[in-house]
Write a protein that holds these residues in place. Structure first.
Motif, short mmCIF file in Angstrom:
data_model
loop_
_atom_site.label_atom_id
_atom_site.label_comp_id
_atom_site.label_asym_id
_atom_site.label_seq_id
_atom_site.Cartn_x
_atom_site.Cartn_y
_atom_site.Cartn_z
N PRO A 150 8.35 -2.11 -4.68
CA PRO A 150 8.01 -1.43 -3.42
C PRO A 150 7.04 -0.28 -3.63
O PRO A 150 7.14 0.48 -4.58
CB PRO A 150 9.38 -0.90 -2.96
CG PRO A 150 10.13 -0.65 -4.22
CD PRO A 150 9.64 -1.65 -5.22
N TYR A 151 6.08 -0.18 -2.71
CA TYR A 151 5.07 0.89 -2.75
C TYR A 151 5.03 1.61 -1.40
O TYR A 151 4.77 0.98 -0.38
CB TYR A 151 3.68 0.31 -3.05
CG TYR A 151 3.52 -0.13 -4.48
CD1 TYR A 151 2.93 0.70 -5.43
CD2 TYR A 151 3.97 -1.38 -4.89
CE1 TYR A 151 2.80 0.30 -6.75
CE2 TYR A 151 3.84 -1.79 -6.21
CZ TYR A 151 3.25 -0.94 -7.14
OH TYR A 151 3.13 -1.34 -8.44
N SER A 152 5.28 2.93 -1.43
CA SER A 152 5.22 3.68 -0.18
C SER A 152 3.81 4.20 0.10
O SER A 152 3.54 4.73 1.17
CB SER A 152 6.20 4.85 -0.18
OG SER A 152 5.86 5.79 -1.18
N PHE A 153 2.90 4.04 -0.86
CA PHE A 153 1.49 4.26 -0.60
C PHE A 153 0.92 2.90 -0.21
O PHE A 153 0.31 2.19 -1.01
CB PHE A 153 0.78 4.81 -1.84
CG PHE A 153 1.07 6.26 -2.13
CD1 PHE A 153 2.06 6.95 -1.45
CD2 PHE A 153 0.36 6.93 -3.09
CE1 PHE A 153 2.33 8.29 -1.72
CE2 PHE A 153 0.61 8.27 -3.38
CZ PHE A 153 1.60 8.94 -2.69
N PHE A 154 1.14 2.54 1.05
CA PHE A 154 0.80 1.21 1.56
C PHE A 154 0.49 1.33 3.05
O PHE A 154 1.14 2.08 3.76
CB PHE A 154 1.98 0.24 1.36
CG PHE A 154 1.84 -1.07 2.11
CD1 PHE A 154 1.09 -2.10 1.57
CD2 PHE A 154 2.44 -1.24 3.35
CE1 PHE A 154 0.96 -3.30 2.25
CE2 PHE A 154 2.30 -2.44 4.03
CZ PHE A 154 1.56 -3.47 3.49
N ASN A 155 -0.50 0.58 3.49
CA ASN A 155 -0.77 0.58 4.93
C ASN A 155 -1.82 -0.46 5.29
O ASN A 155 -2.50 -1.01 4.43
CB ASN A 155 -1.24 1.95 5.42
CG ASN A 155 -0.64 2.31 6.78
OD1 ASN A 155 -0.56 1.47 7.67
ND2 ASN A 155 -0.21 3.56 6.92
N ILE A 156 -1.93 -0.72 6.60
CA ILE A 156 -3.01 -1.52 7.14
C ILE A 156 -4.23 -0.60 7.24
O ILE A 156 -4.10 0.56 7.63
CB ILE A 156 -2.62 -2.09 8.53
CG1 ILE A 156 -3.74 -2.94 9.11
CG2 ILE A 156 -2.23 -0.98 9.49
CD1 ILE A 156 -3.36 -3.63 10.41
N VAL A 157 -5.39 -1.08 6.86
CA VAL A 157 -6.59 -0.26 6.93
C VAL A 157 -7.68 -0.86 7.81
O VAL A 157 -8.66 -0.20 8.11
CB VAL A 157 -7.17 0.04 5.52
CG1 VAL A 157 -6.17 0.83 4.69
CG2 VAL A 157 -7.55 -1.25 4.80
N SER A 158 -7.50 -2.12 8.21
CA SER A 158 -8.47 -2.77 9.07
C SER A 158 -7.81 -3.95 9.78
O SER A 158 -6.93 -4.60 9.21
CB SER A 158 -9.67 -3.26 8.24
OG SER A 158 -10.53 -4.08 8.99
N ASP A 159 -8.25 -4.20 11.02
CA ASP A 159 -7.72 -5.34 11.78
C ASP A 159 -8.68 -6.52 11.75
O ASP A 159 -8.26 -7.67 11.80
CB ASP A 159 -7.44 -4.91 13.23
CG ASP A 159 -6.85 -6.03 14.06
OD1 ASP A 159 -6.03 -6.80 13.51
OD2 ASP A 159 -7.18 -6.15 15.25
N ARG A 160 -9.99 -6.23 11.72
CA ARG A 160 -10.99 -7.30 11.68
C ARG A 160 -12.03 -6.96 10.61
O ARG A 160 -12.94 -6.18 10.88
CB ARG A 160 -11.67 -7.44 13.05
CG ARG A 160 -10.71 -7.86 14.14
CD ARG A 160 -11.42 -8.00 15.47
NE ARG A 160 -10.48 -8.31 16.53
CZ ARG A 160 -10.84 -8.46 17.82
NH1 ARG A 160 -12.11 -8.29 18.18
NH2 ARG A 160 -9.94 -8.75 18.73
N PRO A 161 -11.89 -7.47 9.41
CA PRO A 161 -10.86 -8.40 8.94
C PRO A 161 -9.52 -7.69 8.72
O PRO A 161 -9.48 -6.47 8.62
CB PRO A 161 -11.43 -8.91 7.62
CG PRO A 161 -12.25 -7.77 7.11
CD PRO A 161 -12.87 -7.15 8.34
N LYS A 162 -8.47 -8.48 8.63
CA LYS A 162 -7.13 -7.93 8.41
C LYS A 162 -6.99 -7.50 6.94
O LYS A 162 -6.84 -8.35 6.06
CB LYS A 162 -6.06 -8.96 8.79
CG LYS A 162 -5.97 -9.22 10.29
CD LYS A 162 -4.96 -10.30 10.60
CE LYS A 162 -4.65 -10.38 12.10
NZ LYS A 162 -5.84 -10.52 12.94
N ILE A 163 -7.04 -6.20 6.71
CA ILE A 163 -6.98 -5.66 5.34
C ILE A 163 -5.79 -4.71 5.21
O ILE A 163 -5.57 -3.86 6.07
CB ILE A 163 -8.27 -4.88 4.99
CG1 ILE A 163 -9.51 -5.75 5.16
CG2 ILE A 163 -8.17 -4.33 3.56
CD1 ILE A 163 -9.69 -6.82 4.13
N VAL A 164 -5.03 -4.88 4.14
CA VAL A 164 -3.98 -3.94 3.79
C VAL A 164 -4.28 -3.37 2.41
O VAL A 164 -5.11 -3.91 1.66
CB VAL A 164 -2.56 -4.58 3.80
CG1 VAL A 164 -2.17 -5.01 5.20
CG2 VAL A 164 -2.50 -5.76 2.83
#
Length: 202
Positions: free
Chosen positions: A42-56
């Protein structure tokens, strides 16, 4: 209270920085090593950064097993951590040797992705299959890099359990995502779910 981060003299018993930037979603990263071993962490330094394209993105303090595997194989998964599996999530964070299967360690089922050669948590309510797009090390004001490694991946496939879908959308009260709050504190994101309408223009 005020302090500058170059000296970091906050006077508290623990650094408050990560508690201020909270809650943080937890990316439960699944990878497969080039030797065939399975890894989950598990990583708490994690997030969505873009929707188009879908980047995490997930960020690792040094090239730990997940970052190493993702960089070497070009793929990873991210499983949703819900309240009912927070115990296994915590168990999978144990600092074990490379090649130790954290799925087995945490009593979880590893299911291989359909589009990527990496495992995800079958018990999770949702999971993302990702292909690596970038691996970078953040640069500080002094122009140098620290030990942090950021892995970006484009989501190429998504798994969602039908059990958390209501009226055409994910019911977050049922999904109950867990977030990191700082220190040893966590939050159950499904206990106080409310909606706010965005204001109309002008």
């Amino acid at each position: 209270m005020f302090y500058t981060t170059d000296e970091n003299h906050h006077g508290l018993s623990h650094d408050p920085f990560k508690a201020i930037v909270a809650p943080r979603p937890i990316g439960w990263i699944g990878t497969k090593g080039r030797d065939g071993s399975l890894n989950l962490s598990p990583y708490s330094f994690f997030n969505i950064v873009s929707d188009r394209p879908k980047i995490v993105m997930f960020s690792s303090s040094g090239r730990k097993h997940s970052a190493q595997n993702a960089e070497e194989t070009g793929v990873f998964t991210a499983s949703l951590v819900s309240r009912f599996i927070v115990g296994p999530m915590n168990a999978s964070s144990a600092p074990v040797a490379y090649g130790v299967n954290e799925f087995e360690l945490a009593g979880l089922t590893a299911k291989m992705g359909k589009e990527v050669d990496a495992p995800f948590v079958e018990e999770a309510h949702a999971a993302l299959e990702c292909r690596v797009t970038q691996v970078i090390q953040p640069i500080g004001l002094d122009g140098t890099t620290g030990e942090q490694v950021m892995v970006f991946g484009q989501v190429v496939a998504i798994h969602i359990s039908e059990s958390i879908i209501r009226n055409g959308r994910i019911d977050m009260g049922l999904a109950r995502p867990v977030a990191r709050m700082g220190y040893m504190d966590y939050a159950d994101g499904g206990t106080d779910v409310f909606q706010i309408e965005r204001p109309a223009a002008g």
